[in-house]
Design a protein around this motif. Structure first.
Motif, mmCIF file in Angstrom:
data_model
loop_
_atom_site.group_PDB
_atom_site.id
_atom_site.type_symbol
_atom_site.label_atom_id
_atom_site.label_comp_id
_atom_site.label_asym_id
_atom_site.label_seq_id
_atom_site.Cartn_x
_atom_site.Cartn_y
_atom_site.Cartn_z
ATOM 1 N N UNK A 83 10.375 1.731 -0.033
ATOM 2 C CA UNK A 83 9.614 1.584 1.067
ATOM 3 C C UNK A 83 9.072 0.067 0.900
ATOM 4 N N UNK A 84 8.711 -0.185 -0.252
ATOM 5 C CA UNK A 84 8.347 -1.762 -0.589
ATOM 6 C C UNK A 84 9.598 -2.525 -0.062
ATOM 7 N N UNK A 85 10.670 -2.297 -0.318
ATOM 8 C CA UNK A 85 11.745 -3.327 -0.059
ATOM 9 C C UNK A 85 12.076 -3.159 1.508
ATOM 10 N N UNK A 86 12.220 -2.246 2.203
ATOM 11 C CA UNK A 86 12.787 -2.041 3.418
ATOM 12 C C UNK A 86 11.717 -1.882 4.488
ATOM 13 N N UNK A 87 10.360 -1.643 4.147
ATOM 14 C CA UNK A 87 9.508 -1.464 5.045
ATOM 15 C C UNK A 87 9.570 0.028 5.443
ATOM 16 N N UNK A 88 8.233 0.619 5.996
ATOM 17 C CA UNK A 88 8.220 2.200 6.086
ATOM 18 C C UNK A 88 8.899 2.714 7.148
ATOM 19 N N UNK A 89 9.071 2.204 8.217
ATOM 20 C CA UNK A 89 10.180 2.704 9.361
ATOM 21 C C UNK A 89 11.589 2.910 8.793
ATOM 22 N N UNK A 90 12.055 1.788 8.149
ATOM 23 C CA UNK A 90 13.451 1.701 7.709
ATOM 24 C C UNK A 90 13.624 2.941 6.476
ATOM 25 N N UNK A 91 12.597 3.058 5.677
ATOM 26 C CA UNK A 91 12.611 3.960 4.481
ATOM 27 C C UNK A 91 12.656 5.276 5.206
ATOM 28 N N UNK A 92 11.634 5.637 6.153
ATOM 29 C CA UNK A 92 11.597 6.754 6.699
ATOM 30 C C UNK A 92 13.037 7.161 7.121
ATOM 31 N N UNK A 93 13.697 6.240 7.997
ATOM 32 C CA UNK A 93 15.040 6.622 8.388
ATOM 33 C C UNK A 93 16.089 7.077 7.413
ATOM 34 N N UNK A 94 15.816 6.177 6.535
ATOM 35 C CA UNK A 94 16.655 6.643 5.265
ATOM 36 C C UNK A 94 16.464 8.022 4.409
ATOM 37 N N UNK A 95 15.285 8.389 4.703
ATOM 38 C CA UNK A 95 14.930 9.715 4.075
ATOM 39 C C UNK A 95 15.539 10.685 5.052
ATOM 40 N N UNK A 189 2.933 3.610 -6.674
ATOM 41 C CA UNK A 189 2.068 3.362 -5.704
ATOM 42 C C UNK A 189 2.971 2.389 -4.898
ATOM 43 N N UNK A 190 2.575 2.099 -3.384
ATOM 44 C CA UNK A 190 3.410 1.464 -2.491
ATOM 45 C C UNK A 190 2.655 0.138 -2.477
ATOM 46 N N UNK A 191 3.138 -0.965 -2.951
ATOM 47 C CA UNK A 191 2.480 -2.067 -3.031
ATOM 48 C C UNK A 191 2.724 -2.994 -1.790
ATOM 49 N N UNK A 192 3.379 -2.523 -1.090
ATOM 50 C CA UNK A 192 3.665 -3.331 0.226
ATOM 51 C C UNK A 192 2.734 -3.097 1.371
ATOM 52 N N UNK A 193 2.040 -1.905 1.163
ATOM 53 C CA UNK A 193 0.740 -1.392 2.198
ATOM 54 C C UNK A 193 -0.295 -2.511 1.990
ATOM 55 N N UNK A 194 -1.111 -2.523 3.011
ATOM 56 C CA UNK A 194 -2.329 -3.252 3.071
ATOM 57 C C UNK A 194 -2.845 -3.189 1.656
ATOM 58 N N UNK A 195 -3.534 -3.968 1.047
ATOM 59 C CA UNK A 195 -4.224 -3.982 -0.193
ATOM 60 C C UNK A 195 -5.160 -4.975 -0.635
ATOM 61 N N UNK A 196 -5.993 -4.662 -1.721
ATOM 62 C CA UNK A 196 -7.145 -5.432 -2.300
ATOM 63 C C UNK A 196 -6.390 -6.105 -3.456
ATOM 64 N N UNK A 197 -7.475 -6.430 -4.486
ATOM 65 C CA UNK A 197 -6.925 -6.884 -5.638
ATOM 66 C C UNK A 197 -7.894 -6.362 -6.884
ATOM 67 N N UNK A 198 -7.016 -6.115 -8.104
ATOM 68 C CA UNK A 198 -7.686 -5.876 -9.209
ATOM 69 C C UNK A 198 -7.310 -6.767 -10.247
ATOM 70 N N UNK A 199 -8.247 -7.804 -10.924
ATOM 71 C CA UNK A 199 -7.948 -8.572 -11.736
ATOM 72 C C UNK A 199 -6.673 -9.609 -11.360
ATOM 73 N N UNK A 200 -6.662 -9.772 -10.089
ATOM 74 C CA UNK A 200 -5.552 -10.708 -9.451
ATOM 75 C C UNK A 200 -4.426 -10.158 -8.956
ATOM 76 N N UNK A 201 -4.341 -8.642 -9.260
ATOM 77 C CA UNK A 201 -3.086 -8.009 -8.991
ATOM 78 C C UNK A 201 -3.367 -7.251 -7.683
ATOM 79 N N UNK A 202 -2.409 -6.981 -7.016
ATOM 80 C CA UNK A 202 -2.343 -6.266 -5.575
ATOM 81 C C UNK A 202 -2.679 -4.822 -5.782
ATOM 82 N N UNK A 203 -3.585 -4.355 -5.210
ATOM 83 C CA UNK A 203 -4.136 -2.672 -5.210
ATOM 84 C C UNK A 203 -3.866 -2.248 -3.828
ATOM 85 N N UNK A 204 -2.903 -1.215 -3.508
ATOM 86 C CA UNK A 204 -2.932 -0.721 -2.228
ATOM 87 C C UNK A 204 -4.078 0.060 -1.770
#
Length: 211
Positions: A83-95, A189-204
């Protein structure tokens, strides 16, 4: 339920549906089914409909009633990394494609829930808006996919405790978002989704980006 020639057995017709597209955790899951002809007489009266409209108890009760009415079925999934690599639509199509590839029959017509076509599918297909509640094959696929994904996430909850996965199954509830903010994201967890941060790291903390 749809009773046109698309779903009455005149064509080898498969229904496909996904579950977990909007989750923050884990794979997006799909199921594809081809129903036996008698299913169109036997299943509608049992309350088969969109899995989201059914309680977990009711889905569990319906599953053994649906399974004998399936000519063939298949499951497919795309991981959080995909999902992170392809995006959610393409990943859903793959599934969905992976689920279809596990069918023992090649469908002559594919019924896809929603308004978006399955772009990689080379055969005939029809999109069915609200198909998970109006088309029997898609409804059955919806229930199979939901039951299988929920069972997987409940097992993964034992591996990644603290997020409440056994309760929300990866969806973006307040409890889930608070757990992510406290613990940070797990490897699933899906890190490509909209996120905040925790200790400078992305948090979905939200749903998927636009399709």
């Amino acid at each position: 339920m749809t009773t046109s020639k698309l779903t009455t057995g005149k064509l080898i017709t498969a229904g496909v549906d996904e579950v977990g597209k909007g989750c923050l955790f884990g794979p997006v899951w799909a199921a594809a089914v081809i129903l036996k002809p008698q299913a169109f007489a036997q299943l509608p009266g049992l309350g088969v409909t969109d899995s989201k409209a059914l309680s977990a108890k009711r889905r569990a009760a319906l599953l053994p009633l649906i399974q004998p009415q399936l000519e063939t079925f298949g499951y497919g999934q795309a991981s959080a990394a995909e999902i992170d690599r392809l995006g959610i639509r393409a990943a859903t199509e793959l599934a969905m494609l992976r689920a279809l590839q596990r069918l023992q029959l090649m469908p002559e017509l594919l019924l896809v829930d929603g308004c978006l076509r399955l772009r990689p599918w080379q055969g005939e297909q029809e999109t069915v808006v609200r198909g998970d509640s109006s088309c029997l094959a898609i409804s059955c696929a919806s229930i199979l996919a939901k039951q299988a994904r929920d069972a997987l996430v409940e097992r993964l909850a034992l591996v990644w405790p603290g997020y409440g996965l056994e309760q929300h199954h990866g969806y973006g509830t307040l409890k889930h978002r608070q757990a992510i903010a406290k613990l940070g994201p797990s490897p699933l967890h899906r890190l490509s989704f909209a996120h905040g941060t925790k200790n400078g790291n992305p948090v979905p903390i939200a749903g998927p980006p636009g399709l």
